[in-house]
Motif scaffolding. Structure first.
Motif, PDB file in Angstrom:
ATOM      1  N   VAL A  33       0.837  -1.205   0.000  1.00  0.00           N
ATOM      2  CA  VAL A  33       0.000   0.000   0.000  1.00  0.00           C
ATOM      3  C   VAL A  33       0.867   1.248   0.000  1.00  0.00           C
ATOM      4  N   SER A  34       1.888   1.282   0.847  1.00  0.00           N
ATOM      5  CA  SER A  34       2.730   2.483   0.912  1.00  0.00           C
ATOM      6  C   SER A  34       3.524   2.665  -0.374  1.00  0.00           C
ATOM      7  N   CYS A  35       3.970   1.576  -0.962  1.00  0.00           N
ATOM      8  CA  CYS A  35       4.719   1.683  -2.219  1.00  0.00           C
ATOM      9  C   CYS A  35       3.803   2.171  -3.347  1.00  0.00           C
ATOM     10  N   CYS A  44       8.397   7.948  -8.341  1.00  0.00           N
ATOM     11  CA  CYS A  44       9.779   7.473  -8.332  1.00  0.00           C
ATOM     12  C   CYS A  44       9.969   6.489  -7.190  1.00  0.00           C
ATOM     13  N   ALA A  45      11.161   5.989  -7.048  1.00  0.00           N
ATOM     14  CA  ALA A  45      11.451   4.912  -6.096  1.00  0.00           C
ATOM     15  C   ALA A  45      12.151   5.436  -4.851  1.00  0.00           C
ATOM     16  N   THR A  46      11.624   6.472  -4.254  1.00  0.00           N
ATOM     17  CA  THR A  46      12.341   7.086  -3.143  1.00  0.00           C
ATOM     18  C   THR A  46      12.147   6.393  -1.812  1.00  0.00           C
ATOM     19  N   LEU A  47      11.193   5.504  -1.666  1.00  0.00           N
ATOM     20  CA  LEU A  47      10.908   4.982  -0.339  1.00  0.00           C
ATOM     21  C   LEU A  47      11.418   3.571  -0.088  1.00  0.00           C
ATOM     22  N   PHE A  48      12.248   3.042  -0.931  1.00  0.00           N
ATOM     23  CA  PHE A  48      12.702   1.671  -0.724  1.00  0.00           C
ATOM     24  C   PHE A  48      13.602   1.501   0.501  1.00  0.00           C
ATOM     25  N   GLY A 171       6.325   7.528   8.888  1.00  0.00           N
ATOM     26  CA  GLY A 171       4.922   7.186   8.639  1.00  0.00           C
ATOM     27  C   GLY A 171       4.655   5.696   8.740  1.00  0.00           C
ATOM     28  N   LEU A 172       5.558   4.891   8.218  1.00  0.00           N
ATOM     29  CA  LEU A 172       5.397   3.432   8.290  1.00  0.00           C
ATOM     30  C   LEU A 172       5.492   2.942   9.732  1.00  0.00           C
ATOM     31  N   VAL A 173       6.429   3.488  10.488  1.00  0.00           N
ATOM     32  CA  VAL A 173       6.558   3.114  11.896  1.00  0.00           C
ATOM     33  C   VAL A 173       5.306   3.552  12.661  1.00  0.00           C
ATOM     34  N   ALA A 174       4.803   4.749  12.358  1.00  0.00           N
ATOM     35  CA  ALA A 174       3.573   5.219  13.003  1.00  0.00           C
ATOM     36  C   ALA A 174       2.407   4.293  12.672  1.00  0.00           C
TER      37      ALA A 174
END
Length: 192
Positions: A33-35, A44-48, A171-174
């Motif tokens: 979902v986040s990806c 773009c691929a900034t969150l890997f 955000g993912l940790v939250a």
């Protein structure tokens, strides 16, 4: 009393939003979902690096690699299918390089998290993120002599992408913490 060789499962991983047996499915859903959101929002691929740290903090290495691979596949599917990335050898090659960099950063985050002593989770996640992001960027930079794109590695661009990825990590940790506190599967399921 002798000390156990392996710590209890809950202590081995820094993020425990759901029961251990549900962690791979939860991690897969969260990162997919986040990806997808990141791919549409940022194109773009900034969150890997952020995905790598979260996967490594929740899962053993092999499932973490599988979850990050799933996130990469979603990113590529959205890029080529919905965002109409050009289908040429260079773009396809960059897609595979990004996938390899994501897997390397997952391995780096996993290594860092497993070697650091138990302690303050936010600090440990930050250290793992720095390692994962550095490995990710160096892996991408290593491909530039063959694929080009050296201009994307200015200090300003790398810093901006790093900060964006750090925000995604927060955000993912939250999200993990919200799920842990909401306890949608019940405490009995957590220990299963």
């Amino acid at each position: 009393m002798p000390r156990p060789i392996l710590p209890p499962l809950g202590d081995r991983f820094r993020l425990n939003p759901v029961a251990v047996r549900l962690a791979p499915l939860f991690g897969f859903a969260l990162l997919i979902v986040s990806c997808a959101l990141g791919s549409f929002a940022l194109a773009c691929a900034t969150l890997f690096a952020a995905c790598a740290v979260v996967a490594a903090a929740m899962l053993p290495l092999r499932p973490a690699l599988l979850v990050v691979t799933g996130a990469w596949l979603v990113n590529q599917g959205i890029g080529f299918g919905a965002l109409h990335y050009p289908i040429d050898p260079s773009t396809i090659a960059w897609g595979f390089v990004i996938g390899a960099a994501a897997l390397l950063s997952t391995a780096a985050a996993s290594t860092v998290l497993r070697r650091l002593p138990q302690g303050r989770t936010p600090l440990l996640l930050a250290i793992a993120f720095v390692a994962a992001y550095a490995v990710y960027e160096f892996a991408l930079l290593a491909a530039t002599p063959v694929l080009g794109g050296e201009g994307a590695f200015t200090a300003a661009i790398v810093t901006r992408i790093g900060l964006t990825s750090a925000i995604w990590l927060a955000g993912l940790v939250a999200a993990c913490e919200i799920v842990r506190l909401a306890d949608p599967f019940g405490r009995a399921m957590r220990n299963a």
